[in-house]
Design a protein around this motif. Structure first.
Motif, PDB file in Angstrom:
ATOM      1  N   ASP A  63       0.835  -1.201   0.000  1.00 23.27           N
ATOM      2  CA  ASP A  63       0.000   0.000   0.000  1.00 23.27           C
ATOM      3  C   ASP A  63       0.867   1.247   0.000  1.00 23.27           C
ATOM      4  O   ASP A  63       2.071   1.196   0.267  1.00 23.27           O
ATOM      5  CB  ASP A  63      -0.896   0.040   1.251  1.00 23.27           C
ATOM      6  CG  ASP A  63      -1.799  -1.171   1.342  1.00 23.27           C
ATOM      7  OD1 ASP A  63      -2.393  -1.525   0.314  1.00 23.27           O
ATOM      8  OD2 ASP A  63      -1.890  -1.766   2.431  1.00 23.27           O
ATOM      9  N   LYS A  65       1.610   4.935   1.752  1.00 22.45           N
ATOM     10  CA  LYS A  65       1.486   5.618   3.045  1.00 22.45           C
ATOM     11  C   LYS A  65       2.103   6.998   2.919  1.00 22.45           C
ATOM     12  O   LYS A  65       3.130   7.163   2.251  1.00 22.45           O
ATOM     13  CB  LYS A  65       2.197   4.819   4.141  1.00 22.45           C
ATOM     14  CG  LYS A  65       2.062   5.416   5.552  1.00 22.45           C
ATOM     15  CD  LYS A  65       2.777   4.557   6.562  1.00 22.45           C
ATOM     16  CE  LYS A  65       2.664   5.132   7.983  1.00 22.45           C
ATOM     17  NZ  LYS A  65       1.297   5.018   8.508  1.00 22.45           N
ATOM     18  N   THR A  66       1.487   7.976   3.551  1.00 24.14           N
ATOM     19  CA  THR A  66       1.998   9.346   3.512  1.00 24.14           C
ATOM     20  C   THR A  66       2.288   9.827   4.924  1.00 24.14           C
ATOM     21  O   THR A  66       1.438   9.707   5.819  1.00 24.14           O
ATOM     22  CB  THR A  66       0.980  10.292   2.848  1.00 24.14           C
ATOM     23  OG1 THR A  66       0.713   9.851   1.513  1.00 24.14           O
ATOM     24  CG2 THR A  66       1.525  11.712   2.808  1.00 24.14           C
ATOM     25  N   THR A  75       5.291  10.404   0.332  1.00 21.14           N
ATOM     26  CA  THR A  75       4.459   9.248   0.004  1.00 21.14           C
ATOM     27  C   THR A  75       5.357   8.108  -0.469  1.00 21.14           C
ATOM     28  O   THR A  75       6.217   8.306  -1.339  1.00 21.14           O
ATOM     29  CB  THR A  75       3.439   9.605  -1.085  1.00 21.14           C
ATOM     30  OG1 THR A  75       2.604  10.677  -0.624  1.00 21.14           O
ATOM     31  CG2 THR A  75       2.554   8.411  -1.414  1.00 21.14           C
ATOM     32  N   HIS A  78       4.680   0.749   1.281  1.00 21.21           N
ATOM     33  CA  HIS A  78       5.151  -0.148   2.330  1.00 21.21           C
ATOM     34  C   HIS A  78       4.355  -1.448   2.246  1.00 21.21           C
ATOM     35  O   HIS A  78       3.145  -1.445   1.963  1.00 21.21           O
ATOM     36  CB  HIS A  78       5.049   0.495   3.715  1.00 21.21           C
ATOM     37  CG  HIS A  78       3.648   0.775   4.171  1.00 21.21           C
ATOM     38  ND1 HIS A  78       3.285   0.836   5.477  1.00 21.21           N
ATOM     39  CD2 HIS A  78       2.501   1.000   3.475  1.00 21.21           C
ATOM     40  CE1 HIS A  78       2.008   1.084   5.582  1.00 21.21           C
ATOM     41  NE2 HIS A  78       1.501   1.195   4.383  1.00 21.21           N
ATOM     42  N   HIS A  90       3.949  -4.348   9.400  1.00 20.54           N
ATOM     43  CA  HIS A  90       4.615  -3.534   8.384  1.00 20.54           C
ATOM     44  C   HIS A  90       6.085  -3.417   8.794  1.00 20.54           C
ATOM     45  O   HIS A  90       6.446  -2.487   9.537  1.00 20.54           O
ATOM     46  CB  HIS A  90       3.969  -2.166   8.265  1.00 20.54           C
ATOM     47  CG  HIS A  90       2.580  -2.177   7.711  1.00 20.54           C
ATOM     48  ND1 HIS A  90       1.474  -2.314   8.499  1.00 20.54           N
ATOM     49  CD2 HIS A  90       2.131  -2.115   6.421  1.00 20.54           C
ATOM     50  CE1 HIS A  90       0.392  -2.296   7.743  1.00 20.54           C
ATOM     51  NE2 HIS A  90       0.763  -2.184   6.474  1.00 20.54           N
ATOM     52  N   ASP A  93       7.920   0.012   8.352  1.00 22.62           N
ATOM     53  CA  ASP A  93       7.530   1.037   9.320  1.00 22.62           C
ATOM     54  C   ASP A  93       8.240   0.807  10.653  1.00 22.62           C
ATOM     55  O   ASP A  93       8.714   1.763  11.297  1.00 22.62           O
ATOM     56  CB  ASP A  93       6.020   1.009   9.532  1.00 22.62           C
ATOM     57  CG  ASP A  93       5.254   1.419   8.277  1.00 22.62           C
ATOM     58  OD1 ASP A  93       5.882   1.490   7.209  1.00 22.62           O
ATOM     59  OD2 ASP A  93       4.039   1.672   8.374  1.00 22.62           O
ATOM     60  N   HIS A 101      -0.534   3.977  12.324  1.00 28.23           N
ATOM     61  CA  HIS A 101      -1.421   5.109  12.055  1.00 28.23           C
ATOM     62  C   HIS A 101      -0.733   6.464  12.231  1.00 28.23           C
ATOM     63  O   HIS A 101      -1.412   7.500  12.279  1.00 28.23           O
ATOM     64  CB  HIS A 101      -2.665   5.059  12.958  1.00 28.23           C
ATOM     65  CG  HIS A 101      -3.428   3.776  12.890  1.00 28.23           C
ATOM     66  ND1 HIS A 101      -3.865   3.227  11.702  1.00 28.23           N
ATOM     67  CD2 HIS A 101      -3.817   2.912  13.871  1.00 28.23           C
ATOM     68  CE1 HIS A 101      -4.507   2.096  11.943  1.00 28.23           C
ATOM     69  NE2 HIS A 101      -4.478   1.864  13.254  1.00 28.23           N
ATOM     70  N   ARG A 103       0.849   9.778  11.158  1.00 32.83           N
ATOM     71  CA  ARG A 103       0.735  10.591   9.947  1.00 32.83           C
ATOM     72  C   ARG A 103       1.693  11.779   9.931  1.00 32.83           C
ATOM     73  O   ARG A 103       1.780  12.487   8.940  1.00 32.83           O
ATOM     74  CB  ARG A 103      -0.703  11.102   9.790  1.00 32.83           C
ATOM     75  CG  ARG A 103      -1.706   9.982   9.482  1.00 32.83           C
ATOM     76  CD  ARG A 103      -1.456   9.413   8.098  1.00 32.83           C
ATOM     77  NE  ARG A 103      -2.346   8.307   7.770  1.00 32.83           N
ATOM     78  CZ  ARG A 103      -2.035   7.025   7.915  1.00 32.83           C
ATOM     79  NH1 ARG A 103      -0.840   6.697   8.400  1.00 32.83           N
ATOM     80  NH2 ARG A 103      -2.881   6.080   7.593  1.00 32.83           N
TER      81      ARG A 103
END
Length: 469
Positions: A63, A65-66, A75, A78, A90, A93, A101, A103
């Motif tokens: 996906d 992720k930003t 952006t 991952h 992940h 991450d 989550h 951001r």
């Protein structure tokens, strides 16, 4: 690089002022760096994915992720993988140090909290958008303040638990004297006619003089909106972790209000073998005196001051009663009686601590730094009709505490610092990602060329050249 230069030329041609040029170049710079970092993250994610696959993990999906950094929104892709225990994770991450989550980068969150401690949330969001690539709402600013402040609150609570569970006191700095002051300041709550009390303590080691300016030596603050018992536990845990107070004379100062009595100080600094000296705050005595006798000068007021300074209870009672006999307004009588009751209740605490110790330090001064230190809270949380929720007020005061003590960033980022072993793994992964990203040179076949001889073709060497073509 050629593409960047070309785009800069386009920007210059498309702008009609230096201000517009600088704004467009700044925006383009953020876009370039954010795009490049996103590409690098995506490449490293592929390396991390292959490493985990070799360990038996299976790919679920990939996906986008930003994450908002100070230089722009990055952006990247991952990969979600399932570990050997069947958990969805992940790994990139986790490798990078991004929470689930999350951001905004940790630096953005800390900077937002630090700025929000000086100005309101809307102004913080506006300034960030004006000067950086961070574009967030004022509600997001509030959420970040709560999150960062909660990290400081957890660290304080960990100290309390550690002290309660310890078999012995930690070894700290040894001092002859330690000074402590405590008081509360009320801020408006979100519920109608309900205020929240910010409990505030200042601990310091003395005074430093620079010319005519005097500053507290090594001041540290403890702030919270939690109940009084929790507040004093934090004060005790904080001082126990920083100082060895067995041979220290603790001198304290407060207004004697509920929650800030001499007994509270004695309990918080009970590790000292000396009784804690607790004096009534001179500022509050002067304030009460002005409320009862008025702001101007008068014979009764001056005589009461002399009686307080001399600790002469008989004279104090005489002059207060004499002044009361001159009053006709019942409101003024009630104010005077309230003053008399306040002083009588705290009579044993009205003294100058320097007169109660045998060898006071040469730089010893009267206590009373609490009011000026409370401005850090009152200036931020009591202006323009501000109202605070319990979570919001606790987050803000903990952010202010962390900034004043210089602990906020370390506390918030402590779980994100890599160990030496983890850092070695990071270097290996980055090196592998660099190797995989090396561009291959396209094959153009055999090179062709010729050598000029500058001789006649009819000669022997000329004929040889013809035969080689």
């Amino acid at each position: 690089m050629e593409k960047i230069i070309s785009n800069l030329y386009k920007i210059i041609k498309g702008t009609n002022s230096l201000i517009e040029l600088e704004e467009d170049v700044n925006m383009y710079m953020h876009e370039v760096f954010a795009t490049l970092l996103g590409d690098v993250f995506s490449q490293i994610d592929q390396v991390v994915k292959k490493q985990k696959q070799q360990e038996g993990w299976t790919v679920i999906r990939s996906d986008e992720k930003t994450v908002q950094f100070t230089f722009g929104a990055v952006t990247f892709r991952h990969t979600s993988l399932r570990d050997k225990q069947g958990n969805c994770r992940h790994p990139f991450d986790e490798w990078l140090g991004i929470r689930k989550h999350q951001r905004h980068s940790s630096l953005v969150e800390v900077k937002v909290a630090e700025m929000a401690s000086e100005t309101d949330y809307r102004e913080t969001a506006r300034v960030l958008k004006e000067w950086t690539a961070v574009d967030i709402s004022h509600t997001t600013v509030g959420s970040i303040v709560k999150r960062v402040g909660n990290a400081q609150a957890k660290a304080d609570q960990e100290m309390v638990v550690e002290l309660e569970d310890a078999d012995y006191l930690p070894e700290g700095k040894k001092l002859a004297f330690l000074y402590a002051e405590a008081d509360g300041v009320f801020v408006r709550g979100t519920q109608k006619k309900k205020s929240l009390e910010v409990r505030h303590a200042v601990v310091h080691e003395g005074w430093d003089k620079n010319g005519k300016r005097v500053a507290l030596r090594e001041p540290k603050v403890i702030m919270t909106t939690q109940p009084t018992a929790d507040f004093w536990k934090e004060v005790q845990a904080f001082t126990a972790h920083h100082y060895s107070l067995e041979d220290t004379q603790v001198v304290s100062n407060s207004d004697g209000g509920a929650g800030y009595t001499a007994e509270k100080f004695q309990e918080a600094f009970s590790q000292s073998k000396y009784p804690v000296l607790n004096q009534l705050d001179p500022y509050h005595v002067s304030q009460a005196l002005n409320r009862a006798f008025g702001g101007g000068k008068s014979e009764w007021k001056e005589e009461v001051k002399k009686a307080l300074k001399a600790q002469n209870l008989e004279d104090f009672t005489l002059w207060v009663d004499t002044f009361e006999s001159t009053l006709e307004d019942q409101k003024n009588v009630d104010k005077l009686q309230a003053f008399k009751k306040y002083i009588m209740h705290n009579w044993e605490r009205i003294f100058d601590w320097r007169e109660r110790v045998e060898n006071p330090p040469k730089d010893a001064r009267s206590l009373g730094a609490m009011e000026s230190n409370q401005r850090h809270v009152s200036f931020r949380m009591k202006k323009r009709g501000m109202h605070w929720s319990e979570a919001g007020s606790e987050g803000m005061v903990k952010v202010i505490q962390g900034i004043l003590n210089g602990t906020l960033r370390d506390v918030y980022l402590k779980h994100q610092k890599r160990s030496e072993r983890k850092q070695r793994q990071v270097k290996k992964t980055v090196k592998l990602a660099q190797l995989l990203r090396q561009p291959t040179r396209p094959s153009i076949g055999a090179h062709q060329g010729s050598i000029s001889l500058y001789i006649a073709h009819s000669s022997a060497r000329g004929q040889l050249l013809k035969s080689l073509r």
